[in-house]
Design a protein around this motif. Structure first.
Motif, mmCIF file in Angstrom:
data_model
loop_
_atom_site.group_PDB
_atom_site.id
_atom_site.type_symbol
_atom_site.label_atom_id
_atom_site.label_comp_id
_atom_site.label_asym_id
_atom_site.label_seq_id
_atom_site.Cartn_x
_atom_site.Cartn_y
_atom_site.Cartn_z
ATOM 1 N N LEU A 37 16.702 -3.690 -56.880
ATOM 2 C CA LEU A 37 15.959 -2.591 -56.269
ATOM 3 C C LEU A 37 14.915 -3.082 -55.287
ATOM 4 N N GLY A 38 14.455 -4.301 -55.453
ATOM 5 C CA GLY A 38 13.439 -4.881 -54.589
ATOM 6 C C GLY A 38 12.840 -6.077 -55.295
ATOM 7 N N PRO A 39 11.883 -6.755 -54.650
ATOM 8 C CA PRO A 39 11.278 -7.923 -55.275
ATOM 9 C C PRO A 39 10.457 -7.592 -56.520
ATOM 10 N N GLU A 40 9.751 -6.469 -56.502
ATOM 11 C CA GLU A 40 8.916 -6.047 -57.635
ATOM 12 C C GLU A 40 8.628 -4.561 -57.462
ATOM 13 N N TRP A 41 8.199 -3.893 -58.534
ATOM 14 C CA TRP A 41 8.055 -2.432 -58.507
ATOM 15 C C TRP A 41 7.129 -1.933 -57.418
ATOM 16 N N PHE A 42 6.057 -2.666 -57.133
ATOM 17 C CA PHE A 42 5.078 -2.198 -56.154
ATOM 18 C C PHE A 42 5.512 -2.471 -54.712
ATOM 19 N N GLY A 45 10.857 0.345 -51.542
ATOM 20 C CA GLY A 45 10.900 1.345 -50.490
ATOM 21 C C GLY A 45 11.244 2.702 -51.095
ATOM 22 N N PRO A 46 11.323 3.740 -50.266
ATOM 23 C CA PRO A 46 11.571 5.092 -50.773
ATOM 24 C C PRO A 46 12.883 5.237 -51.546
ATOM 25 N N GLN A 47 13.979 4.687 -51.023
ATOM 26 C CA GLN A 47 15.276 4.833 -51.690
ATOM 27 C C GLN A 47 15.284 4.135 -53.051
ATOM 28 N N ALA A 48 14.736 2.930 -53.113
ATOM 29 C CA ALA A 48 14.688 2.193 -54.374
ATOM 30 C C ALA A 48 13.748 2.868 -55.368
ATOM 31 N N SER A 49 12.663 3.452 -54.887
ATOM 32 C CA SER A 49 11.742 4.169 -55.776
ATOM 33 C C SER A 49 12.436 5.373 -56.405
ATOM 34 N N VAL A 50 13.250 6.061 -55.624
ATOM 35 C CA VAL A 50 14.003 7.196 -56.149
ATOM 36 C C VAL A 50 15.000 6.712 -57.199
ATOM 37 N N PHE A 114 26.375 -8.727 -55.538
ATOM 38 C CA PHE A 114 25.025 -8.287 -55.251
ATOM 39 C C PHE A 114 25.026 -7.014 -54.415
ATOM 40 N N GLY A 115 24.136 -6.108 -54.766
ATOM 41 C CA GLY A 115 23.893 -4.907 -53.977
ATOM 42 C C GLY A 115 22.396 -4.696 -53.915
ATOM 43 N N ILE A 116 21.906 -4.361 -52.757
ATOM 44 C CA ILE A 116 20.457 -4.158 -52.599
ATOM 45 C C ILE A 116 20.234 -2.729 -52.137
ATOM 46 N N PHE A 117 19.275 -2.053 -52.754
ATOM 47 C CA PHE A 117 18.944 -0.682 -52.357
ATOM 48 C C PHE A 117 17.804 -0.698 -51.379
#
Length: 117
Positions: A37-42, A45-50, A114-117
């Motif tokens: 989803l990303g490197p860390e929660w903070f 981006g918007p799509q990964a947060s959703v 691997f898939g990245i959002f």
């Protein structure tokens, strides 16, 4: 849906829990998809947060990693029950095999997509 693959793990790239969960699956020779989803929660981006919010709504677990085996949520590394707990209880190998995520010991090589959002 993307959780229907034999084994899927949603991770944060910098999370030691995510790294350890991926290493455990690799040590089992599992074929699995990594959805970072990303490197860390903070830093999401918007799509990964959703996607993170969707995972929490679906599972009741806010932390990552999220592991799905055979389309079923089994928690994270050590939560819900988690793949480390399942491994300690001798249940992880059978779950991975029944989902089609592992091959016989003679041909097992592990692997991940691997898939990245």
């Amino acid at each position: 849906d993307d959780i229907k693959a034999p084994c899927v793990i949603y991770t944060y790239g910098l999370s030691p829990f995510s790294t350890e969960a991926v290493a455990l699956l690799e040590s089992k020779g599992a074929k699995f998809e990594v959805k970072e989803l990303g490197p860390e929660w903070f830093l999401l981006g918007p799509q990964a947060s959703v996607k993170r919010a969707e995972l929490e709504a679906m599972t009741g677990q806010s932390s990552l990693p999220h592991v799905f085996i055979g389309g079923e949520h089994v928690g994270g590394l050590a939560t819900g029950p988690g793949i480390a707990t399942l491994d300690e209880d001798g249940e992880l190998d059978a779950l991975l095999a029944s989902a089609g995520a592992t091959q016989s010991a003679a041909t097992s090589g592990g692997g991940k997509l691997f898939g990245i959002f």
